[in-house]
Design a protein around this motif. Structure first.
Motif, short mmCIF file in Angstrom:
data_model
loop_
_atom_site.label_atom_id
_atom_site.label_comp_id
_atom_site.label_asym_id
_atom_site.label_seq_id
_atom_site.Cartn_x
_atom_site.Cartn_y
_atom_site.Cartn_z
N PHE A 76 0.83 -1.20 0.00
CA PHE A 76 0.00 0.00 0.00
C PHE A 76 0.87 1.25 0.00
O PHE A 76 1.70 1.45 0.88
CB PHE A 76 -0.92 0.02 1.21
N ASP A 77 0.66 2.10 -1.00
CA ASP A 77 1.39 3.36 -1.12
C ASP A 77 0.36 4.48 -1.29
O ASP A 77 -0.39 4.49 -2.28
CB ASP A 77 2.32 3.32 -2.32
N PRO A 78 0.29 5.43 -0.36
CA PRO A 78 -0.69 6.51 -0.47
C PRO A 78 -0.61 7.26 -1.80
O PRO A 78 -1.62 7.79 -2.27
CB PRO A 78 -0.34 7.43 0.71
N ALA A 79 0.56 7.31 -2.40
CA ALA A 79 0.72 8.03 -3.66
C ALA A 79 -0.06 7.40 -4.80
O ALA A 79 -0.27 8.04 -5.84
CB ALA A 79 2.20 8.11 -4.02
N ASP A 80 -0.51 6.17 -4.60
CA ASP A 80 -1.26 5.47 -5.65
C ASP A 80 -2.74 5.82 -5.67
O ASP A 80 -3.46 5.43 -6.60
CB ASP A 80 -1.14 3.95 -5.48
N TYR A 81 -3.22 6.55 -4.65
CA TYR A 81 -4.66 6.72 -4.46
C TYR A 81 -5.10 8.19 -4.49
O TYR A 81 -4.31 9.10 -4.29
CB TYR A 81 -5.08 6.07 -3.13
#
Length: 226
Positions: free
Chosen positions: A174-179
């Motif tokens: 999970f990477d916040p930058a993906d969302y």
């Protein structure tokens, strides 16, 4: 959906979940796995921010983005809304349909990613996205799909967990930058929109279910003037 984040040629509309998924199969498989691992992933109760923000609205057509196991969709239908509920997980949609049947309410189910669902522009008086897991793309497809779905005079309600957008990437992938996060949607609002709420507030959390440990919400509510 909620905390761990989830998210969409036109999707099928049906009173029970359709088999024809429209979207990235890997996304659907990931979320099917999450739901299969637990008999019930979420609390089964409507999200507190939704209940608070919808209280003063006249019921009309609503899109529930990332409906999960259907608690928000059922609550909205019970309160007079004409509900379309969108979800990537077929496992979740089947649970949601059973929940709606048990409650004696009608909901249209869409098995799709939001950006690929083929929703007619301006179709909904309310677009509700409660803790959605919308994947980011260079063309901001998910953000624009949220805005485009709102009818003139309608409302966009986007709620997320405060602080998640600044977390570091996790070992689990999970990477916040993906969302997509509320601030990204707010940046796209032009003069056609009036921002009614854009704030961080204490979360009114249903008991139980994944994500119950989050204490604060980011709430973006915007009215489309035209």
């Amino acid at each position: 959906m909620t905390d761990d984040i989830a998210a969409g040629s036109p999707a099928s509309y049906a009173s029970s979940p359709a088999d024809g998924y429209v979207g990235d199969p890997a996304v659907a498989a990931h979320w099917d796995g999450r739901y299969t691992d637990r008999e019930r992933l979420w609390s089964g109760q409507p999200n507190g921010a939704l209940v608070a923000e919808v209280a003063g609205l006249t019921p009309g057509r609503v899109l529930d983005v990332g409906c999960g196991e259907g608690a928000d969709a059922v609550w909205l239908a019970r309160h007079g809304w004409d509900v379309t509920a969108l979800e990537v997980s077929g496992v979740a949609l089947r649970r949601a349909a059973r929940h709606a049947a048990d409650a004696g309410v009608a909901v249209r189910w869409v098995h799709a990613e939001l950006a690929r669902a083929g929703l007619a522009p301006g179709s909904f008086d309310l677009v509700s996205a409660q803790y959605p897991a919308l994947l980011r793309t260079p063309d901001a497809a998910a953000e624009r799909a949220l805005l485009t779905a709102v009818a003139p005079g309608g409302v966009l309600l986007l709620v997320h967990h405060a602080g998640m957008d600044t977390h570091q990437a996790h070992d689990d992938g999970f990477d916040p930058a993906d969302y997509v996060w509320p601030a990204m949607v707010a940046e796209l609002l032009d003069d056609d929109w009036e921002v009614e709420v854009n704030e961080q507030r204490p979360r009114v959390a249903p008991e139980g279910g994944a994500g119950a440990h989050h204490t604060d919400d980011l709430v973006l509510r915007a009215h489309r003037r035209r």
